[in-house]
Scaffold this active site. Structure first.
Site, short mmCIF file in Angstrom:
data_model
loop_
_atom_site.label_atom_id
_atom_site.label_comp_id
_atom_site.label_asym_id
_atom_site.label_seq_id
_atom_site.Cartn_x
_atom_site.Cartn_y
_atom_site.Cartn_z
N TRP A 177 -21.87 -11.09 -10.66
CA TRP A 177 -22.30 -11.87 -9.50
C TRP A 177 -22.83 -13.22 -10.00
CZ3 TRP A 177 -27.28 -13.56 -8.00
CH2 TRP A 177 -27.31 -14.17 -6.73
N ASP A 344 -23.97 -17.94 9.31
CA ASP A 344 -23.86 -16.87 8.31
C ASP A 344 -24.60 -15.61 8.76
OD1 ASP A 344 -23.74 -15.64 5.49
OD2 ASP A 344 -22.73 -17.56 5.21
N ASP A 345 -24.87 -14.76 7.83
CA ASP A 345 -25.50 -13.45 8.03
C ASP A 345 -26.83 -13.57 8.81
OD1 ASP A 345 -26.20 -10.85 7.71
OD2 ASP A 345 -26.20 -10.85 5.53
N LYS A 458 -15.98 -15.89 8.51
CA LYS A 458 -16.19 -15.64 7.08
C LYS A 458 -16.31 -14.12 6.95
CE LYS A 458 -19.66 -16.60 3.45
NZ LYS A 458 -20.92 -17.31 3.18
N ASP A 460 -17.04 -11.02 4.79
CA ASP A 460 -17.76 -10.70 3.56
C ASP A 460 -17.59 -9.22 3.20
OD1 ASP A 460 -19.45 -11.13 1.43
OD2 ASP A 460 -21.08 -11.99 2.61
N ASN A 462 -20.01 -6.92 0.54
CA ASN A 462 -21.05 -7.12 -0.47
C ASN A 462 -21.31 -5.98 -1.43
OD1 ASN A 462 -22.36 -9.82 -0.36
ND2 ASN A 462 -22.36 -9.33 1.81
N ASP A 529 -21.43 -17.16 -5.35
CA ASP A 529 -22.71 -17.53 -4.76
C ASP A 529 -23.47 -18.48 -5.67
OD1 ASP A 529 -22.36 -16.16 -2.45
OD2 ASP A 529 -23.54 -14.41 -3.03
C1 DGJ Z 1 -22.73 -12.95 0.18
C2 DGJ Z 1 -21.97 -14.23 0.35
O1 DGJ Z 1 -21.32 -14.55 -0.84
C3 DGJ Z 1 -22.94 -15.33 0.79
O2 DGJ Z 1 -22.25 -16.54 0.88
C4 DGJ Z 1 -23.58 -14.95 2.09
O3 DGJ Z 1 -22.61 -14.93 3.10
C5 DGJ Z 1 -24.25 -13.61 1.97
N1 DGJ Z 1 -23.39 -12.60 1.44
C6 DGJ Z 1 -24.76 -13.14 3.29
O4 DGJ Z 1 -25.26 -11.89 3.26
#
Ligand code: DGJ
Length: 721
Positions: A177, A344-345, A458, A460, A462, A529
């Site tokens: 990451w 975003d989130d 977007k 995502d 995670n 990120d």
């Molecule tokens: C991970 C993404 O890479 C970020 O840009 C952002 O959108 C966060 N998640 C939000 O939780």
């Protein structure tokens, strides 16, 4: 004149792609040839892969390794395929049956080679699609069970290639990451080297499936024989590079078969993902340009169309915002001059509001405290300011603190008799379950139908998979990794058949998903990120080997300590966006940023659709220089970055590439900070392409202060843009 040219082109294109000559099958493009020979024992071998012969006659080379070696009989190295027949016999013999060719369009042809086991009837069809102008070949395989009962596949490669060279140099890209795409080059030695991912989701977290293989010696940007390869698959992948006793390198590429034995029912077809490759005898630069041209035309959604500049709020606000604050940010986006605001989130969840990453995932309804007037209101407010509105989603995931989890505890990947295992406080949904597939599609579809103005998503993802068990698959757990990825593609296909053009950014906790299997459905991706501009020079450089600039999202943020000018110049190298509080900019910085957006819009066609020349590598010196040249060589944009430079660094003149030697170009430094002047000695001068490529420019005049940068525009004399 036009007519004659057209006819010549037609004649030429009719002869490329698939040719069968006596016992040979020739797959070729403008510069490449892949030649297979049918041996007397009905085995098919790869006799040649490399630059095309002028004569087109390969009859003198007829040997080579098997094109799809099977385990269990005589072959003793890593096989392309291994299977257990219904009677548990673990052997396979693949003999030539037939081959055929078809033309999809003037530039694209596909060759199909059918192989069959004479005893068990197992059919294997190898497909090779060749792209003439781009020198790209795509290889994939279909495996068909012709028995009356299920068979078990334990290895199932997309493609298998052989190389004969004195030395093999592998360039791979690994990381973590915020440390994506760290480039490493090594000489391969006898034995096996694997590049792989077993993560299930977010599979590029530690390793990507893009690599270079240089033959005989490491290739440079302009010299050396090199294969650039990548697998169009968003799940577990594996490459095996095996050098055998004769110093032949065998390259197997495909889905990682780890914990993934696949059972094929009678007549069922197993289709592998595509292995995409190009070969250049002029180094990595040409290989990248081939892939970029291919990707824009065939590999990426809306690849040859423009992209929107945007203001994102992730780094600027995190999850702390409300309706009023967002509308203020719309004003900031408008003031900056970007096309879109990306929320975003943190906008969803009611019983469990998403105020941090511990709750709310899965409950895709607006948080009525933060957004009492809903998304529709935000779309309208953005539109009223002349900008568009986009939104973040992570549809494959769920927080245990969510209504989705409470309602559907059986929709989650988790092992029986074991505690749940969290990554970022979340779990992965069981996409093998068709109900979950519907849920994903409906989540996106509902948002888009209820808010027709929504202009961008977007997407995502995670976390990777741990606790890998699908309650839906029951006794077929070994299908989990493959079926998950296929189900994800099915959701994307449904979305794309209803919303064919909507721009969607591929994101996965930074650059955890960056592959051409996904990019068929996505317009761009989030590389990392880590938005520190110094780090981004390296990260974006590495991605540029395999992906065109219009897919690499690059935002100006406050993460790095560099000047706004440096941060902006780095973001402008690819697809420009912002993630800052515009109101915190000084008047000079605001003026600079507004001009930068205008400048970017003026020159972005060259960056997005031009040919990329990487001239000075940040991996080799304290400087990075890249340039883009448009197709007819009338315009170029040159980026120059001084990195952690030291007083003792000596920077020579930089010879440009890709220009027309016969043309004259005016050099102009652009994107200057208000109140500063260019100190480039050749600024505003007219210089020939010949001069620029043979003598070059002094891109480091005066003191080369660390973390400073320049952008230059080169315009053909007399041309206006
Ligand atoms: C991970 C993404 O890479 C970020 O840009 C952002 O959108 C966060 N998640 C939000 O939780």
């Amino acid at each position: 004149m036009q007519k004659t040219l057209g006819a010549a082109l037609l004649l030429l294109s009719c002869t490329f792609g698939f040719t069968q000559q006596a016992k040979q099958i020739i797959i070729d493009t403008r510069n490449l040839a892949l030649v297979f020979s049918i041996q007397p024992n009905k085995k098919v071998t790869q006799s040649y892969l490399g630059n095309k012969l002028m004569s087109g006659d390969y009859s003198k080379i007829s040997g080579g390794g098997e094109i799809y070696p099977a385990a269990g009989m005589e072959y003793q190295f890593e096989p392309a395929i291994r299977m257990l027949h219904a009677d548990q016999n673990p052997s396979l013999e693949l003999q030539y049956v037939s081959s055929s060719g078809s033309r999809q369009e003037n530039n694209v042809a596909t060759t199909n080679i059918v192989l069959e086991d004479p005893v068990y009837g197992t059919e294997v069809i190898l497909h090779y699609t060749s792209y003439y102008n781009e020198d790209v070949i795509k290889a994939w395989t279909e495996i068909i069970n012709r028995e009356k009962k299920a068979v078990e596949l334990t290895e199932y490669a997309s493609s298998f290639l052989h190389f004969n060279a004195d030395e093999y140099w592998l360039t791979q890209f690994h990381g973590d990451w915020a440390r994506e795409m760290q480039m490493v080059e090594e000489k391969l030695t006898n034995g096996i080297k694997n590049l792989e991912s077993k993560l299930g989701t977010r599979t590029n977290f530690y390793q990507t499936q893009a690599f270079f293989l240089s033959l005989n010696r490491p290739s440079t940007e302009t010299e050396g024989e090199v294969l650039a390869g990548t697998l169009a698959w968003t799940g577990n992948f594996k490459y095996t590079f095996e050098i055998d006793q004769r110093n032949t390198l065998n390259l197997r590429s495909g889905i990682n078969s780890f914990a993934s034995e696949y059972f094929l029912q009678p007549r069922e077809v197993f289709t592998t993902p595509e292995f995409i490759f190009t070969f250049s005898d002029h180094g990595k630069g040409q290989a990248s340009r081939n892939l970029h041209r291919w990707a824009r035309k065939y590999g990426v959604l809306n690849g040859s169309e423009g992209r929107m500049t945007l203001l994102n709020n992730w780094e600027a606000t995190g999850m702390k915002f409300n309706e009023t604050r967002l509308v203020e940010l719309f004003d900031e986006a408008k003031n900056l001059g970007v096309d879109l605001f990306l929320l975003d989130d943190g906008w969803f969840g009611n019983k469990y509001p998403r105020n941090d990453d511990k709750a709310g995932l899965g409950d895709w309804i607006e948080d009525s405290t933060k957004l009492p007037s809903g998304i529709g209101y935000l779309v309208k407010e953005a539109e009223a300011r002349g900008i568009k509105f986009g939104i973040w989603l992570e549809p494959e995931m769920v927080n245990p603190k969510s209504q989705l989890y409470e309602q559907h505890p059986d929709w989650i990947l988790k092992l029986p008799n074991r505690p749940e295992n969290y990554g970022r406080n979340q779990l992965v949904l069981d996409l093998c379950n068709p109900k979950v597939e519907d849920f994903l599609f409906n989540t996106v579809d509902r948002l888009l139908t209820e808010n027709p103005g929504l202009a961008f998503i977007k997407w995502d993802c995670n976390r990777s998979m741990t606790n890998q068990y699908s309650p839906y698959l029951k006794e077929r757990q070994t299908h989990l990794f493959v079926d998950y990825t296929r189900a994800w593609y099915k959701v994307l296909q449904r979305i794309r058949s209803k919303y064919p053009k909507l721009p969607i950014m591929l994101c996965s906790g930074g650059g955890g998903r960056t592959d051409y299997g996904a990019l068929k459905y996505f317009t761009e991706f989030w590389p990392s990120d880590n938005t520190d501009a110094l780090e981004r020079v390296y990260i974006q450089w590495s991605y540029s080997y395999f992906f065109p600039a219009n897919t690499i999202s690059s935002h100006v943020t406050d993460m790095g300590k560099q000047s706004l000018k440096f941060r902006t110049d780095v973001a402008m190298m690819d697809k420009l966006g912002y993630d800052i509080r515009v109101q915190n900019l000084s008047p000079g910085e605001l003026e600079f940023s507004k001009e930068a957006v205008k400048t970017y819009k003026r020159v972005s066609n060259v960056i997005w659709f031009g040919d990329l020349y990487r001239i000075e590598s940040p991996y080799e010196s304290d400087r990075a220089v890249v340039m883009y040249v448009n197709e007819n060589k009338s315009r170029a944009i040159l980026f120059n970055y001084h990195l952690n430079t030291r007083r003792q660094d000596i920077f020579n003149r930089v010879k440009l590439q890709g220009l027309d030697p016969a043309k004259k170009y005016r050099l102009e430094e652009i994107n200057l900070f208000p109140g500063t002047r260019s100190i480039q000695p050749d600024n505003d001068k007219l210089l020939s392409g010949d001069y620029l490529m043979k003598i070059g420019l002094n891109l480091s005049p005066g003191r080369t202060n660390p973390l400073t940068s320049n952008i230059y525009e080169l315009t053909e004399e007399g041309a206006r843009f």
